[in-house]
Design an enzyme around this catalytic site. Structure first.
Site, PDB file in Angstrom:
ATOM      1  N   ASP A 218     -81.731 101.504  70.385  1.00  0.00           N
ATOM      2  CA  ASP A 218     -80.812 100.434  70.776  1.00  0.00           C
ATOM      3  C   ASP A 218     -80.869 100.284  72.296  1.00  0.00           C
ATOM      4  O   ASP A 218     -80.807 101.277  73.035  1.00  0.00           O
ATOM      5  CB  ASP A 218     -79.386 100.775  70.345  1.00  0.00           C
ATOM      6  CG  ASP A 218     -78.449  99.592  70.470  1.00  0.00           C
ATOM      7  OD1 ASP A 218     -78.328  98.849  69.482  1.00  0.00           O
ATOM      8  OD2 ASP A 218     -77.855  99.428  71.553  1.00  0.00           O
ATOM      9  N   ASP A 261     -80.784  93.679  69.495  1.00  0.00           N
ATOM     10  CA  ASP A 261     -81.520  94.646  70.307  1.00  0.00           C
ATOM     11  C   ASP A 261     -81.655  95.983  69.581  1.00  0.00           C
ATOM     12  O   ASP A 261     -81.804  97.027  70.214  1.00  0.00           O
ATOM     13  CB  ASP A 261     -80.826  94.839  71.654  1.00  0.00           C
ATOM     14  CG  ASP A 261     -79.397  95.361  71.493  1.00  0.00           C
ATOM     15  OD1 ASP A 261     -78.757  95.021  70.488  1.00  0.00           O
ATOM     16  OD2 ASP A 261     -78.938  96.113  72.378  1.00  0.00           O
TER      17      ASP A 261
END
Length: 350
Positions: A218, A261
């Site tokens: 992440d 993301d």
């Protein structure tokens, strides 16, 4: 040729077209004089409906004249069969060429009566009336040449059709591959998407080749990157992540963009050392992005959660463990890789 009699049999002309390749071959039935001469030196042969007279590849030993009925000459797949009726003749190449193999199969369409002429009978016929036979042979050779030209034309057209079909097949295959790419790939990063990940898990389950390692990745403060530098910079950062993750997976592994993301890597063969090594590489590569010319500003930190996937561990459980490890890394400031608490004691530091 109507009402012609040979040996007490009336020969009725029938309007049967002789379809050759690429068009219609004009019928050239025997004249009354020719028929009478052929009947004199030939012998009668009867065929029942659907009876095969000879097959492709058989040696030519006789030629035939149809007294009554009809015969189909089948030249094989892709070539139009030739239909012959009363007064028509066929198999004449057996008289003109030694050891010639039949190029077609001859089959009776209905009960049919033929005159069969052997090479010996043909020689006697030539001796009997050479002038008429010279005319017959000239006409025969012209018909053979025309027939072969028609066959070549149809084969050429058939070849063109096959090339066109093959081209269409290649085009369709390309379109299907492109569609598959759109369905299973993330259009921004080129990585696999969630749908592809699901298919990968199903395949690995069926093949008993379950993945052994999972990394959840992440980007740190990705919202801040978009706010400070714009969404174009955010897209560029995600594309860089895609290239980095693609560089570390093998043929049997998969790198996937889960959305936004969030990314993951599934490794078919993995242990603690390999997972830690790949995580360290990803952290280092992302940290160096800003140092390259044209690098993405602010895109230099990710958090990674790692876990091993045991034989009895369900995918959802493995994902939950990696997710807990990921948020453990984030709580410690990001820019690092962490294991779940149960594994951290026995795993090397990333």
């Amino acid at each position: 040729m109507t009402g012609m009699v040979s040996g007490g049999m009336a020969v009725q002309s029938q309007p049967v077209a002789d379809h050759a390749a690429g068009g219609t071959l004009p019928r050239a039935p025997l004249s009354a004089m020719e028929f009478s001469l052929f009947a004199q030196f030939g012998s009668h042969r009867r065929l029942a409906a659907d009876e095969v007279l000879y097959r492709r590849g058989d040696a030519c030993t006789s030629m035939y004249v149809i007294v009554s009925g009809a015969v189909c000459l089948d030249f094989g797949a892709g070539i139009t069969p030739r239909q012959l009726g009363s007064g028509d003749f066929f198999g004449e190449l057996g008289m003109l060429m030694e050891r010639h193999a039949r190029s077609h199969e001859a089959r009776a369409n209905c009960d049919t009566l033929l005159i069969e002429l052997t090479p010996e009978g043909f020689s006697q016929l030539v001796d009997q009336d050479p002038a008429m036979m010279v005319f017959f042979l000239r006409r025969t050779l012209a018909r053979v040449v025309y027939s072969e030209q028609c066959l070549i034309s149809q084969l050429s057209r058939r070849n063109h059709e096959l090339e066109t079909a093959l081209g269409n097949l290649y085009s369709t295959t390309h379109e299907l591959d492109h569609t598959r790419s759109l369905v299973y790939s993330d259009d921004l990063t080129g990585l696999h998407n969630r749908r592809s990940l699901t298919a990968y898990l199903h395949r690995s389950h069926r093949s008993e080749g379950r993945p052994q390692g999972l990394l959840l990745i992440d980007c740190d403060d990705f919202k801040g990157l978009n706010d400070r530098h714009g969404h174009l910079a955010g897209d560029q950062a995600l594309q860089c992540m895609g290239r980095i993750l693609n560089s570390v997976v093998g043929r049997d592994d998969i790198a996937c963009r889960l959305g936004g993301d969030e990314f993951c890597i599934l490794l078919r063969q993995a242990d603690c050392e390999r997972l830690s090594r790949i995580a360290a590489f990803v952290l280092d590569a992302v940290g160096n992005l800003a140092s390259f010319p044209g690098g993405v500003p602010g895109a230099h930190s990710v958090s990674i959660g790692m876990t091993l996937i045991g034989e009895q561990l369900h995918w959802n459980e493995a994902y939950s463990l990696a997710d807990r490890a990921l948020y453990r890394a984030k709580r410690q400031g990001g820019g690092r890789a962490e294991w779940p608490p149960a594994e951290s004691d026995r795993a090397p530091a990333a």
